[in-house]
Write a protein that holds these residues in place. Structure first.
Motif, mmCIF file in Angstrom:
data_model
loop_
_atom_site.group_PDB
_atom_site.id
_atom_site.type_symbol
_atom_site.label_atom_id
_atom_site.label_comp_id
_atom_site.label_asym_id
_atom_site.label_seq_id
_atom_site.Cartn_x
_atom_site.Cartn_y
_atom_site.Cartn_z
ATOM 1 N N ALA A 74 -33.825 0.103 4.434
ATOM 2 C CA ALA A 74 -33.359 -0.547 3.202
ATOM 3 C C ALA A 74 -32.312 0.324 2.513
ATOM 4 O O ALA A 74 -31.278 -0.183 2.050
ATOM 5 N N ILE A 75 -32.558 1.635 2.473
ATOM 6 C CA ILE A 75 -31.587 2.535 1.838
ATOM 7 C C ILE A 75 -30.272 2.518 2.625
ATOM 8 O O ILE A 75 -29.182 2.393 2.055
ATOM 9 N N LEU A 76 -30.394 2.588 3.966
ATOM 10 C CA LEU A 76 -29.195 2.538 4.804
ATOM 11 C C LEU A 76 -28.416 1.245 4.543
ATOM 12 O O LEU A 76 -27.194 1.267 4.332
ATOM 13 N N GLY A 77 -29.149 0.120 4.534
ATOM 14 C CA GLY A 77 -28.501 -1.170 4.284
ATOM 15 C C GLY A 77 -27.832 -1.183 2.919
ATOM 16 O O GLY A 77 -26.703 -1.661 2.768
ATOM 17 N N GLY A 78 -28.527 -0.635 1.925
ATOM 18 C CA GLY A 78 -27.970 -0.604 0.574
ATOM 19 C C GLY A 78 -26.674 0.193 0.535
ATOM 20 O O GLY A 78 -25.688 -0.233 -0.086
#
Lengths: 288, 324
Positions: A74-78
């Motif tokens: 999720a952090i990577l996607g964000g």
């Protein structure tokens, strides 16, 4: 081939369908909302599985592994959404190509960090107890995967259909300009949905690990499956992703058992039929 | 007008110099790089028909190159065909395949088209990888012999390069004729204004479908050159990475320009060669280059250079070569 064989294969098909749902529901939501076909989605799935593997190897439990993968992806996607895709707002093709480039970058970094050997994620003992029913024995872990996918589907459905946030998402899928006009914070919505979709893919990777194992190239195998699911079910529809995922799970599993050399070709038959008669997919509203 | 013809003169001069460069350097190493660049250039030009002139971004184009190469390999190795008769069959197969895949993919437009081409491309990869009784699976098919041409043995790198130059010139001329033909012009029309073209009585779908088949045909030609050069084919050649690589060539060089894909092919092949000599992280670099090009240089190198030349030329009319 006995009834037991067919039942077991059906359970395998259901389990694969459940994994495909986790992968493609996020893909479908992102596509529906932002018109971005996120071609790194397969890479998120694979990276999620590797992250989960490392967490397991560090001695943590399976649930922690799933959560860690979800958070990391999720952090990577964000970050990707914030720093790359947002720069290219309204240039859909450029956004899609960036996600394609990132897919290769992520895959190669995975190869660098976790080497090229296939690795098995061990299923936790408390989940892999065989289940006896109707005089047959079923592998418990696959039943668990099916249950998780149904729970996630229900939660997503509630989120999209029964909350204010979901109403905003639906409004933006239908008409982004009007949605912006009435004051829906589309940008924040994009970020949220992108992180959510990425997290689902990452967690799906960990859940799929004990069944599919993890290896370089897993991303390239999962991505076309997700595309087929979304084309089948219709873009931006959770229900469509659910039905499409289970159809694809069945077709692919039985194709692989009965005609292993051509399982990929068989996979495309339902897609071709749908495209011929209903180009917007089973649950899609209109072609984008 | 003067500027345009000057730019043409400069381009032609540069092209001839570039084609002669490997021969001037003399060593087989450089001549072989030259052959690889030309094969990649033919491949990229074929994709440019779709991406540049048709506005249809396909991420499954390697399927046509790969299938054509596999057909040649299978027929020569297992069924006693000569290289040339096998090539003819390969082109026929690829054209039929493009006709079918095109009819499926063109049910969608824009990003849906892209997704379907990607999925169809991966199908062919799946077949090559899994149908190992026939395709050799992960081992690929080795030992396809380079053919003779008019009694000349093409194993000699210089001769093979000469044949590739001839093939490349034919492809380039074919491409020029295509984009200036009625079909090519209406394809560009359907790219810019599909509705108006439909209103004017052009059959938009049919134009795109024919373009799809032509693109498949030329990718098949590139596939024959590919198997002739390498003598080996592996499922990777049909895969997503190869499709992305050729798309990068088109976009980096400049989609929708005649020489853009040629420049792009040169950049990508040389980059790959140089990088692979030092590190094994080509895929990572491919991905990062992709992101960088799309964000920093979305129009490609050739249109960028053209603009630069146009802005330099009027000021320096007397030294026309300054821009080169």
């Amino acid at each position: 081939m006995s009834i037991g064989f067919w039942l077991l294969q059906s359970l395998n098909a259901l389990a694969l369908g459940g994994l495909l749902f986790l992968l493609s529901s996020g893909f479908s939501l992102i596509f529906g909302l932002m018109r971005v076909a996120n071609l790194s989605h397969g890479a998120y799935f694979m990276l999620g599985a590797y992250v989960g593997l490392s967490v397991l190897q560090a001695g943590f439990g399976f649930i922690e592994a799933i959560l860690a993968a979800g958070i990391v992806i999720a952090i990577l996607g964000g970050l990707i959404e914030r720093f790359l895709l947002r720069r290219l707002a309204n240039r859909t093709l450029a956004q899609v190509l960036v996600t394609l480039g990132l897919a290769f970058a992520i895959a190669d970094i995975c190869l660098m960090l976790w080497s090229g050997d296939p690795m098995q994620l061990p299923a936790p003992k408390w989940l892999s107890q065989p289940i006896r029913a109707f005089g047959f024995v079923f592998p418990g872990y696959r039943v668990f995967v099916v249950e998780v996918s149904i729970v996630v589907a229900l939660l997503l459905w509630l989120l999209i259909e029964r909350t204010k946030l979901g109403a905003m998402v639906r409004a933006s899928v239908d008409d982004i300009q009007m949605a912006r006009g009435v004051g829906i914070p589309a940008q924040k919505l994009f970020s949220f949905i992108f992180c959510l979709g990425a997290a689902l893919a990452g967690m799906g990777g960990v859940l799929g690990g004990p069944i599919l194992s993890v290896y370089p190239g897993l991303d390239g195998e999962m991505l076309p499956l997700a595309l087929v699911v979304v084309i089948l079910g219709g873009i931006g529809s959770i229900g469509g992703a659910f039905v499409g995922a289970y159809i694809t799970g069945f077709v692919y599993t039985f194709g692989q058992t009965l005609l292993p050399a051509f399982s990929y070709v068989i996979l495309f038959l339902p897609m071709i039929v749908i495209l011929a008669f209903r180009p917007s997919g089973l649950f899609g509203k209109s072609a984008p | 007008m003067t500027n345009t013809s000057r730019i043409t003169t400069i381009s032609v001069t540069l092209l001839i110099l570039a084609l002669a460069a490997p021969l001037l350097l003399g060593q087989p190493f450089y001549i072989n790089i030259g052959s690889q660049v030309l094969i990649a250039a033919i491949f990229a030009m074929s994709l440019n028909i779709l991406v540049g002139y048709g506005g249809m971004t396909s991420i499954g184009h390697a399927a046509y190159l790969g299938t054509s190469a596999y057909v040649v390999a299978l027929l020569t190795l297992q069924h006693g065909f000569s290289f040339y008769s096998a090539s003819a069959v390969a082109l026929l197969v690829v054209v039929i395949m493009a006709a079918i895949f095109g009819a499926i993919a063109l049910r969608g437009t824009g990003i849906t088209f892209l997704m379907i081409t990607l999925a169809l491309g991966q199908t062919m990869w799946g077949v090559a990888f899994r149908w190992s009784d026939v395709t050799g699976g992960d081992n690929g098919l080795p030992d396809i012999k380079r053919p003779d041409l008019f009694g000349l043995n093409l194993v000699e790198p210089g001769l093979f390069y000469a044949v590739m130059i001839a093939l490349f010139m034919v492809a380039l001329a074919g491409m020029w004729i295509f984009i200036h033909s009625g079909l090519g012009l209406s394809l560009q029309g359907t790219r810019d204004q599909p509705r108006r073209m439909g209103m004017l009585g052009h059959h938009v779908w049919l134009v795109r479908w024919i373009a799809f088949i032509i693109a498949g045909f030329w990718a098949g030609v590139a596939g024959i050159a590919f198997i002739g050069y390498h003598g080996y084919i592996h499922p990777l050649s049909l895969g997503l990475a190869n499709s992305a690589e050729v798309l990068l060539m088109v976009i980096a060089g400049g989609a929708g320009t005649l020489l853009g894909p040629v420049v792009g092919a040169t950049i990508v092949v040389v980059l790959k060669m140089v990088v692979s000599a030092y590190v094994s992280r080509w895929v990572l670099l491919l991905g990062c280059t992709f992101v960088a090009i799309v964000i920093l240089l979305p129009e490609g190198v050739v249109p960028g250079l053209e603009r630069l030349l146009k802005s330099i030329l009027p000021a320096a009319r007397d030294d026309g070569e300054a821009g080169s």
